[in-house]
Design an enzyme around this catalytic site. Sequence first.
Site, PDB file in Angstrom:
ATOM      1  N   ASP A 131      -7.278  -1.283   4.217  1.00 34.33           N
ATOM      2  CA  ASP A 131      -6.418  -2.386   3.753  1.00 34.33           C
ATOM      3  C   ASP A 131      -6.843  -3.733   4.350  1.00 34.33           C
ATOM      4  O   ASP A 131      -6.381  -4.773   3.901  1.00 34.33           O
ATOM      5  CB  ASP A 131      -4.950  -2.123   4.146  1.00 34.33           C
ATOM      6  CG  ASP A 131      -4.397  -0.867   3.519  1.00 34.33           C
ATOM      7  OD1 ASP A 131      -4.716  -0.611   2.346  1.00 34.33           O
ATOM      8  OD2 ASP A 131      -3.652  -0.128   4.196  1.00 34.33           O
ATOM      9  N   ASP A 174       0.869  -1.178   0.000  1.00 38.98           N
ATOM     10  CA  ASP A 174       0.000   0.000   0.000  1.00 38.98           C
ATOM     11  C   ASP A 174       0.909   1.231   0.000  1.00 38.98           C
ATOM     12  O   ASP A 174       1.985   1.201   0.588  1.00 38.98           O
ATOM     13  CB  ASP A 174      -0.885  -0.027   1.247  1.00 38.98           C
ATOM     14  CG  ASP A 174      -1.744   1.227   1.361  1.00 38.98           C
ATOM     15  OD1 ASP A 174      -2.425   1.550   0.391  1.00 38.98           O
ATOM     16  OD2 ASP A 174      -1.689   1.879   2.423  1.00 38.98           O
TER      17      ASP A 174
END
Length: 733
Positions: A632, A429
């Site tokens: 996430d 990420d």
Amino acid sequence: MANEQTTLQINGMTCAACANRIEKGLNKLEGVTKATVNFALETVSVEFNASTVTLEAMQQKVKQLGYSADLKKEQGDTGSNKEHIQVQKLKFFASAVLSLPLLWAMVAHFSFTSFIWLPDVLMNPWIQFALATPVQFIIGGQFYVGAYKALRNGSANMDVLVALGTSAAYFYSLYMTIESIGHGAHMVELYYETSSILITLILLGKLFEVRAKGRSSEAIKSLMGLQAKTALVIRDGVELELPIENVLVGDVIIVKPGEKIPVDGIVLEGLSSVDESMLTGESLPVEKKVNDTLIGATINKNGVLRMQATKIGKETALAQIIKVVEEAQGSKAPIQRVADRISGIFVPIVVGIAVLAFLIWYFFVSPGDFAEALEKAIAVLVIACPCALGLATPTSIMAGSGRAAELGILFKGGEHLESTHRLQAVILDKTGTVTKGKPELTDVLVEKAFEEDQFLSWVGAAEKNSEHPLAEAIVTGIEKRGFSLPRTESFEAIPGYGIRAVVEGHEILVGTRKLMAQFKVTAVEALEDMERFESAGKTAMLVAIDHQYAGMVVVADTIKDTSKSAVAKLKQQGLQVVMITGDNERTAQAIAREVGIDSVLAEVLPEGKAEEVKKLQSTGLKVAMVGDGINDAPALATADIGMAIGTGTDIAMEAADVTLMRGDLNSIPDAITMSHKTMANIKQNLFWALAYNIIGIPIAAAGFLAPWLAGAAMALSSVSVVLNALRLQRIKL
């Protein structure tokens, strides 16, 4: 009703066969979903349905199998281990004192050792009987108890092997001693020393084993040592120093400079810097002000803080970390199933080989020589202890996950420690993982007509009134450069455009091209620089002073110092590295170029991240997802291995299989390396444990090993497996 989980401390296990039997017995109980025994930690973790099966029923089942099960003591309690070591020491030294005269008599009666002086009394069979009997039945009584319980339940374990081997030597010697009455035989062919020395050596092996097991849980002990012992609590206006166990949620606590923060909470009053290195690995102290969160066991450096407790006991961040480490050390890696299957059938096979060896020697090799045949059977029984096999996997998992925890890498279970080394692709990420996740002032351009110092102090003063994150980044950046900010006379936020303020009689505008156009400020000369910064993924804001363009301030979410080296290491390990972000393509590509990532997935919505993980998995790759935010969590749960940045959100850490406490991407290659090294260590242990038995049993059956030597080799095999596992605790990454 949802399943519950508990951990029971098991007493009385002697080898992997015991662990296997308890596991099978509990798994057969109705209501037990999953029971996993850890032989090295002497615990069983049970997942069960409380409406179907009770804790008492599980304890009763363990008791029925010949062992005892108690609720596991609090984390970090090491008293029982010390007690265990003391008991083993006492047994070993008592056994050694009684066995040494027997060893002396044995060594001195060979023709080539006749020069060794031997007191005549030690040649007497009845003196030998008197020395050997307490070793056999008092000190060695535990083997008979264990063997009886195992056989009563229709199985066999190490105790059966030891009891059979030593009893055969002892009772044959007793028979010969009785036979010698009236014959005047002073030194008949006796094996008292064989049974006594065997028991002594096995006890020595057990002592080493218990000590090594204690060392394996050093990671948990050191984590426990980080906790504060007391807290200064204010109740009814009175300051009370209480043990942290007595602190309640909502209590107001005073933390003085240099003290440990006792529990998790928030700052009510005060300003200080806190050393959080024990948790995050970051060496620089973190500034704490009102409403900031505090983590128990971190250290308050300078100011006095008044805090409110929000999490206590098992809810604190440190307690959760300890729980993860304990669960990882107690869990079973899939590779251990191999050892479990072998140990389940191992003892009956060994007893069969021992009986066969006795028959071959008695009828064919040395016909009619009972003593010779018996000695070979005893050697086979004794050398084939399955301890090393049972310890091979759990000790490596304990040492590997413990060392990883010290390095700031928390594996949630043995299966994750095993699987991590198989990874082929890593999805990172962007925000908060590759980058710091917090905008910073990176560049300042000032027109020649203005002085930089004056420019920065006025811009900082103007932006100080804004609540926008970019404004906060500008003010923090200017203050870090040592500028003091004057008072603002007036302030106006213009949503979507920027701000307008008056500082020391001058009108300051900070914002977009549109803001400049609205106030008729010409900034054509700035547009080229602005586009250059924007193409690098930065946000540039134009500044005008008294309707004249004065310069620009540039803010960006900066890359973590370690991201570039971490990506290089991952590539060296042969992994495909992908960056994923909801940010625009141009910014994403700029960040990716800077850290050396070739593959970028930009403008991905939070719910789309898990889909991207599935797409990569569908190509046949084992995928890790690394993230830090709530958005996430689905992707972390979907990936083969989810890795959460420890400086991120609790939800991300809950969804992940591995937590990287330090917020440093170098922890990813480190986690993979720890997995590789732990798996290599387990394979070494399993190889040597199996090789030792495959080589040792035929040698013993062929008559090349005296029983006492077989006992020494058996003890050495267990100790060598544990010591090999403990090498993992010294790994430097």
